[in-house]
Design an enzyme around this catalytic site. Structure first.
Site, PDB file in Angstrom:
ATOM      1  N   ASP A 206     116.647  81.872 126.141  1.00 49.41           N
ATOM      2  CA  ASP A 206     116.575  81.074 124.921  1.00 49.41           C
ATOM      3  C   ASP A 206     115.531  79.960 125.039  1.00 49.41           C
ATOM      4  O   ASP A 206     115.832  78.793 124.824  1.00 49.41           O
ATOM      5  CB  ASP A 206     117.986  80.504 124.661  1.00 49.41           C
ATOM      6  CG  ASP A 206     118.073  79.712 123.374  1.00 49.41           C
ATOM      7  OD1 ASP A 206     117.377  80.065 122.416  1.00 49.41           O
ATOM      8  OD2 ASP A 206     118.841  78.727 123.342  1.00 49.41           O
ATOM      9  N   GLU A 450     123.516  82.700 133.855  1.00 51.89           N
ATOM     10  CA  GLU A 450     124.195  83.623 132.950  1.00 51.89           C
ATOM     11  C   GLU A 450     123.725  85.066 133.084  1.00 51.89           C
ATOM     12  O   GLU A 450     123.344  85.694 132.088  1.00 51.89           O
ATOM     13  CB  GLU A 450     124.047  83.145 131.504  1.00 51.89           C
ATOM     14  CG  GLU A 450     124.740  81.825 131.245  1.00 51.89           C
ATOM     15  CD  GLU A 450     124.780  81.458 129.757  1.00 51.89           C
ATOM     16  OE1 GLU A 450     124.205  82.184 128.935  1.00 51.89           O
ATOM     17  OE2 GLU A 450     125.418  80.442 129.455  1.00 51.89           O
ATOM     18  N   TYR A 503     130.587  77.114 125.176  1.00 53.07           N
ATOM     19  CA  TYR A 503     130.189  76.554 123.874  1.00 53.07           C
ATOM     20  C   TYR A 503     131.342  76.657 122.887  1.00 53.07           C
ATOM     21  O   TYR A 503     131.207  77.228 121.816  1.00 53.07           O
ATOM     22  CB  TYR A 503     128.919  77.270 123.370  1.00 53.07           C
ATOM     23  CG  TYR A 503     127.701  76.819 124.151  1.00 53.07           C
ATOM     24  CD1 TYR A 503     126.992  75.684 123.772  1.00 53.07           C
ATOM     25  CD2 TYR A 503     127.301  77.488 125.294  1.00 53.07           C
ATOM     26  CE1 TYR A 503     125.903  75.234 124.508  1.00 53.07           C
ATOM     27  CE2 TYR A 503     126.210  77.051 126.041  1.00 53.07           C
ATOM     28  CZ  TYR A 503     125.519  75.918 125.631  1.00 53.07           C
ATOM     29  OH  TYR A 503     124.444  75.475 126.364  1.00 53.07           O
ATOM     30  N   GLU A 539     126.982  73.613 131.311  1.00 54.85           N
ATOM     31  CA  GLU A 539     126.393  73.494 129.972  1.00 54.85           C
ATOM     32  C   GLU A 539     127.521  73.334 128.965  1.00 54.85           C
ATOM     33  O   GLU A 539     128.571  73.957 129.101  1.00 54.85           O
ATOM     34  CB  GLU A 539     125.622  74.773 129.554  1.00 54.85           C
ATOM     35  CG  GLU A 539     124.298  74.966 130.211  1.00 54.85           C
ATOM     36  CD  GLU A 539     123.576  76.240 129.745  1.00 54.85           C
ATOM     37  OE1 GLU A 539     123.826  76.725 128.620  1.00 54.85           O
ATOM     38  OE2 GLU A 539     122.773  76.753 130.534  1.00 54.85           O
TER      39      GLU A 539
HETATM   40  C1  GCB Z   1     123.211  79.109 127.187  1.00 53.58           C
HETATM   41  C2  GCB Z   1     121.964  79.279 127.965  1.00 53.58           C
HETATM   42  C3  GCB Z   1     120.846  78.401 127.479  1.00 53.58           C
HETATM   43  C4  GCB Z   1     120.820  78.377 125.953  1.00 53.58           C
HETATM   44  C5  GCB Z   1     122.130  77.811 125.470  1.00 53.58           C
HETATM   45  C6  GCB Z   1     122.228  77.794 123.933  1.00 53.58           C
HETATM   46  O1  GCB Z   1     124.273  79.465 127.609  1.00 53.58           O
HETATM   47  O2  GCB Z   1     122.148  79.119 129.342  1.00 53.58           O
HETATM   48  O3  GCB Z   1     119.628  78.872 127.985  1.00 53.58           O
HETATM   49  O4  GCB Z   1     119.743  77.679 125.421  1.00 53.58           O
HETATM   50  O5  GCB Z   1     123.188  78.590 125.954  1.00 53.58           O
HETATM   51  O6  GCB Z   1     121.865  76.804 123.333  1.00 53.58           O
HETATM   52  O7  GCB Z   1     122.643  78.798 123.375  1.00 53.58           O
END
Ligand code: GCB
Length: 651
Positions: A206, A450, A503, A539
């Site tokens: 990403d 990931e 997330y 994260e």
């Molecule tokens: C993740 C990734 C990261 C992305 C992020 C997102 O899990 O490790 O590279 O940018 O999520 O914002 O979706």
């Protein structure tokens, strides 16, 4: 050995790609010393993208043979910089294939006339595959866009009357299932929809695949008998600091080595002779992380002096390495630095900015470190690739702790677990450890982000990769960052610390922040019960367009980002009393990505905008991080000594 699907490669690559070369020699950062000079080749280079259908015209016409301007039109291209965003040309922004860089360098006369001088060309990073010629002669090839490589060009520059040399690079940004990061070239063959030969590059990560000469290109000299590499590991015994060193010399078998360890006042505190040994420093000043001690980031200097007797007379070489004395250890529930529990409160970053893309830039770097210290952040992860060496040097100087990540991001496809891929990943870890092993700020290696670590081949892949990394550097723990399910993750048994990305209330349960606490607490419990290893929330975050306000909070607003973070913090505050040892926000700043309906001109999960202006969440985190630092009981004096009077807790 050919790499990748033949169709894609044959179309884009002129050469058969070789499996990366075994590591030869060291990769010491080029520093000036009484025996070493350096010349920065930053500035404007000549540039051309090979727009031919095959992308091979440059090789067919041997553009490296004569000045680039003679084979066609050229553009001015700044170095360091990505080439993508400096122009107004849409085709160049998304170009995939070979681009050509060239510049003339004028050398001091001694460099080209003194046979006792070794002249080295060093490329900080060229993304992704690079071939280098000097005066039309092939001198180096390198795979991988985030680590330095070198060529000894002494013979070439000393063979004629010229005091200048022409440096040409061909750089290809094509990614395959076996590159790191991986990607694929997909040909669109439906001629009712796409013109003939149409292809796109798919990536599984990403961020935008910026390309070009991203970091400084230098020429530097050493004597022909020279200090090639130094490895330092440190320990502590009561109050005595232990500095174990090993020095590698090239050019002669007959030499003497002296080493001196100097404190910050320039006083010699220990000394030794020979290629390996242990220095003992009574009452050592330890290297402490930022906000963990009133004098964080104490650096000694290890001065290495080489003398050799050559046929032509005596030769000396001098190299000075900054050394921080500290220990790192991991227990079932803790991450220890110098024997004390360390809690990572920091960020994930990207090398990313307007116009320059991933190009190295001092003002940006200094701004970022000022923001980190303003925030009270004590750590970051180099998501998702190794950062510039100058970044690591500042981390050493400011006490910012680093989880140093390889470019193993987007390992999704089964082909990316093949032996070819594994072999390359092992070599990249070798290059990364070789470059960063002496930085006290680096406390852990992360081999990947990931990956599809639930796929069957992941077990062997990660077992091998992690064991290899530990063999390269037994002094640091190793991890990879997962978003798999705790039960399905085949790599987790091999890591020292579990790094989990999640997330909640962003990629699912949209808008339902009320479920975060339950889901996060359950996840932590599951991981810990299964593996009994410390956990880092590596994260978490929410997409936020600066200036969007909604109350009650709605997704994409500043209020939603704050609200989501607060829910996470409630759980983190419980679990950090048990086994959670860190939290790293995604992301420090907004950054560019590929275009997609999910991304509004890039990823907006930054707590700062791409121009480094704070969103509301930055103030929230600032308050939190300084409070966390406060709990160590050291931050007041630390803040004072670093003139951070404007911190929320300043005296
Ligand atoms: C993740 C990734 C990261 C992305 C992020 C997102 O899990 O490790 O590279 O940018 O999520 O914002 O979706």
């Amino acid at each position: 050995m050919p790499r990748g699907p033949a169709g894609a490669w044959v179309a884009l690559c002129p050469l058969l790609w070789t499996c990366g070369l075994a590591l030869e020699g060291g990769m010491l950062y080029p520093r000036e010393s009484p025996s070493r000079e350096r010349k920065d080749l930053g500035g404007l280079w000549s540039f051309r993208a090979d727009l031919s259908d095959s992308r091979r015209q440059g090789f067919e016409q041997q553009w490296y043979r004569a000045p680039l301007r003679e084979s066609g039109p050229t553009l001015d291209m700044p170095v360091p910089s990505s080439f993508n965003d400096v122009g107004q040309d849409r085709q160049l922004r998304s170009f995939v294939g070979w681009v050509w860089y060239e510049r003339e360098a004028t050398l001091p006369q001694r460099w080209s006339q003194d046979p006792g001088t070794r002249v080295v060309l060093r490329i900080g990073s060229a993304h992704y595959y690079a071939i280098v010629w000097v005066n039309g002669v092939h001198v180096a090839e390198h795979e991988g866009g985030h680590l330095p490589f070198e060529a000894d060009i002494s013979k070439l520059v000393q063979s004629g009357p010229l005091s200048s040399c022409r440096i040409t690079l061909a750089i290809n940004n094509t990614l395959t299932p076996h590159t790191l990061p991986p990607g694929t070239i997909v040909y669109k063959t439906d001629t009712s929809k796409y013109p003939k030969g149409y292809f796109v590059q798919n990536t599984y990560f990403d961020f935008f695949n910026y390309a070009g000469l991203h970091r400084p290109v230098l020429l530097y000299t050493t004597p022909t008998t020279y200090i090639d590499d130094i490895t330092v590991t440190t320990g502590v015994d009561q109050d005595t600091g232990l500095v174990d060193y090993q020095i590698f010399v090239q050019g002669s078998e007959h030499f003497q080595l002296e080493v001196y360890l100097l404190d910050e006042e320039g006083k010699v505190v220990a000394q030794g002779i020979g290629g390996r040994g242990r220095l003992q420093v009574p009452n050592a000043h330890l290297w402490w992380p930022y906000l963990m001690h009133e004098h964080p980031a104490y650096l000694y200097s290890l001065e290495v002096r080489l003398t050799a007797q050559m046929a032509t007379g005596p030769v000396s070489d001098f190299y000075t390495l900054p050394v921080g004395i500290r220990t790192v250890a991991v227990t079932e529930r803790q991450f220890l630095i110098n024997g004390k529990p360390f809690y990572f409160h920091g960020v994930n970053k990207h090398e990313d900015a307007d116009i320059r893309g991933k190009g190295f830039d001092w003002p940006l770097l200094v701004k970022d470190f000022n923001l980190l210290r303003w925030l009270g952040a004590n750590a970051f992860r180099t998501s998702h690739y190794p950062y510039a060496e100058e970044v690591m040097q500042l981390c050493d100087r400011y006490g910012i702790v680093v989880i140093d990540e390889s470019p193993g991001v987007g390992i999704m496809l089964v082909q990316s677990y093949s032996n070819v891929s594994l072999q390359h990943h092992l070599e990249v870890m070798g290059e990364l450890v070789r470059r960063d092993k002496n930085h006290p700020s680096v406390v852990m290696w992360s081999v990947a982000n990931e990956p599809t670590s639930f796929l069957k081949p992941a077990a062997y892949y990660f077992k091998t990769l992690i064991a290899h990394t530990k063999a390269l550097d037994p002094s640091r723990p190793v991890t990879f960052v997962t978003n798999s399910n705790y039960e399905a993750d085949l790599g987790a048994p091999y890591v020292d610390v579990i790094c989990v990305n999640s997330y909640y209330s962003w990629y699912h349960d949209y808008g339902h922040m009320e479920v975060i606490q339950l889901q996060l607490a359950t996840e932590f419990e599951n991981w810990y019960r299964t593996y009994q290893k410390p956990i880092i929330q590596s994260e978490y975050g929410a997409e936020t367009i600066a200036g969007f306000h909604q109350d009650p909070p709605l997704m994409f607003s500043e209020e939603y980002q704050k609200g989501l973070l607060e829910q996470y913090h409630l759980v983190l505050d419980q679990k950090r009393k048990e086994y959670v040892v860190g939290e790293l926000i995604w992301n420090f700043a907004d950054f560019m990505t590929d275009q997609s309906p999910q991304r509004a001109v890039g990823n907006r999960k930054g707590i700062f905008t791409r121009q480094r202006q704070p969103k509301a969440a930055a103030f929230l985190l600032r308050e939190r991080y300084w409070k966390l630092a406060n709990e160590t009981g050291h931050h007041r004096s630390a803040a004072k000594s670093q003139c951070l009077e404007n911190s929320p807790f300043a005296l």
